[in-house]
Design an enzyme around this catalytic site. Structure first.
Site, mmCIF file in Angstrom:
data_model
loop_
_atom_site.group_PDB
_atom_site.id
_atom_site.type_symbol
_atom_site.label_atom_id
_atom_site.label_comp_id
_atom_site.label_asym_id
_atom_site.label_seq_id
_atom_site.Cartn_x
_atom_site.Cartn_y
_atom_site.Cartn_z
ATOM 1 C CG HIS A 61 -1.771 -1.155 1.387
ATOM 2 N ND1 HIS A 61 -2.002 -1.759 2.597
ATOM 3 C CD2 HIS A 61 -2.482 -1.863 0.480
ATOM 4 C CE1 HIS A 61 -2.815 -2.784 2.437
ATOM 5 N NE2 HIS A 61 -3.126 -2.877 1.165
ATOM 6 C CE LYS A 71 2.002 3.458 5.298
ATOM 7 N NZ LYS A 71 1.504 2.260 4.614
ATOM 8 C CE1 TYR A 131 0.453 2.457 8.841
ATOM 9 C CE2 TYR A 131 0.255 0.221 9.681
ATOM 10 C CZ TYR A 131 -0.206 1.247 8.881
ATOM 11 O OH TYR A 131 -1.333 1.056 8.105
ATOM 12 C CG ASP A 169 -4.422 -5.727 0.119
ATOM 13 O OD1 ASP A 169 -4.862 -4.595 -0.156
ATOM 14 O OD2 ASP A 169 -3.842 -5.977 1.191
#
Length: 182
Positions: A61, A71, A131, A169
Site C-alpha cells: 500500500h 511510516k 506504525y 489487495d
C-alpha cells in the site's frame, strides 16, 4: 547510532537503545529530537495498529501526493517480514524491494519515507503491528501493488499457497500498471 541505512535511499532501520534489568526492559520507541539530530524532520500525526494471524499478507500500500505518508513500523507482538518497494520513478532503485524481519524481541523499526509501497507478512502465530504516519489517511489517494507481482518476486517467507490476502489487495495492479505520482 540507532539508524542503519539500507540499499534504498531514505529507507532506514531504527534500533532504539534498550535498557534491560531484572524487571524487564525500557526503551524510547520514538524521540523527535533524536530523529531531528539525524536530519529526519517528520511530524507524525496518526498511529495505526493491526492484529493478524499467521500467513496474513497486508499490502503493498501507499498514498499518492499530496497525501503521501512516511511510516515508522514496528512489531509490538510476534514476528513479521516488513517489505518496502521503491516506487519513485526517477530513483536509481525504482522497483527494488527491501525486506526485514521485525519482531517484538528485536525491537527494530523500519522508517519508510513517502515514495515507497509497504506491506508485511505475519510469520508467527499472531502479530500486532503498529506504525506512525506523518500524514492522515486519505481514501481518495490510496494506491497499491499486488503482493505477488512476478517482476518484484517478493519472498514473503510463507509456504506456497498459504498467504491470506484481503479481497481488496487481491485486485491490486502490478508495479508496471500501478498509478502513482512519485
Amino acid at each position: 547510532m540507532p539508524f542503519t541505512t539500507t540499499p534504498l535511499e531514505g529507507l532506514l532501520i531504527f534500533e532504539p537503545r534498550v535498557f534491560e534489568d531484572s524487571r524487564g526492559y525500557f526503551f524510547e520507541a520514538y524521540n523527535k529530537s533524536q530523529f531531528e539530530a539525524e536530519g529526519l524532520q517528520y511530524n507524525f500525526v496518526q498511529d495505526n495498529q493491526s492484529f493478524s494471524g499467521y500467513g496474513v499478507v497486508r499490502g503493498l500500500h501507499y498514498q499518492q501526493n499530496p497525501h503521501a505518508q512516511c511510516k515508522l513500523v514496528r512489531a509490538l507482538a510476534g514476528r513479521i517480514l516488513d517489505v518496502a518497494v521503491d516506487i519513485r520513478k526517477n530513483s536509481p532503485t525504482y522497483g527494488q524491494v527491501f525486506s526485514i524481519e521485525l519482531t517484538a524481541g528485536n525491537k527494530k523499526q523500519l522508517l519508510i519515507p513517502a515514495g515507497f509501497a509497504h506491506g508485511f507478512s505475519v510469520l508467527s502465530e499472531t502479530a500486532v503491528v503498529m506504525y506512525k504516519c506523518d500524514a492522515l489517511y486519505n481514501k481518495e489517494s490510496e494506491g497499491g501493488i499486488i503482493y505477488n507481482d512476478p517482476e518484484l518476486a517478493i519472498d514473503w517467507q510463507l509456504p506456497e499457497g498459504t498467504a491470506i490476502v484481503s479481497d481488496k489487495d487481491l485486485v491490486l495492479p502490478t508495479l508496471k500498471a500501478c498509478n502513482n505520482n512519485f
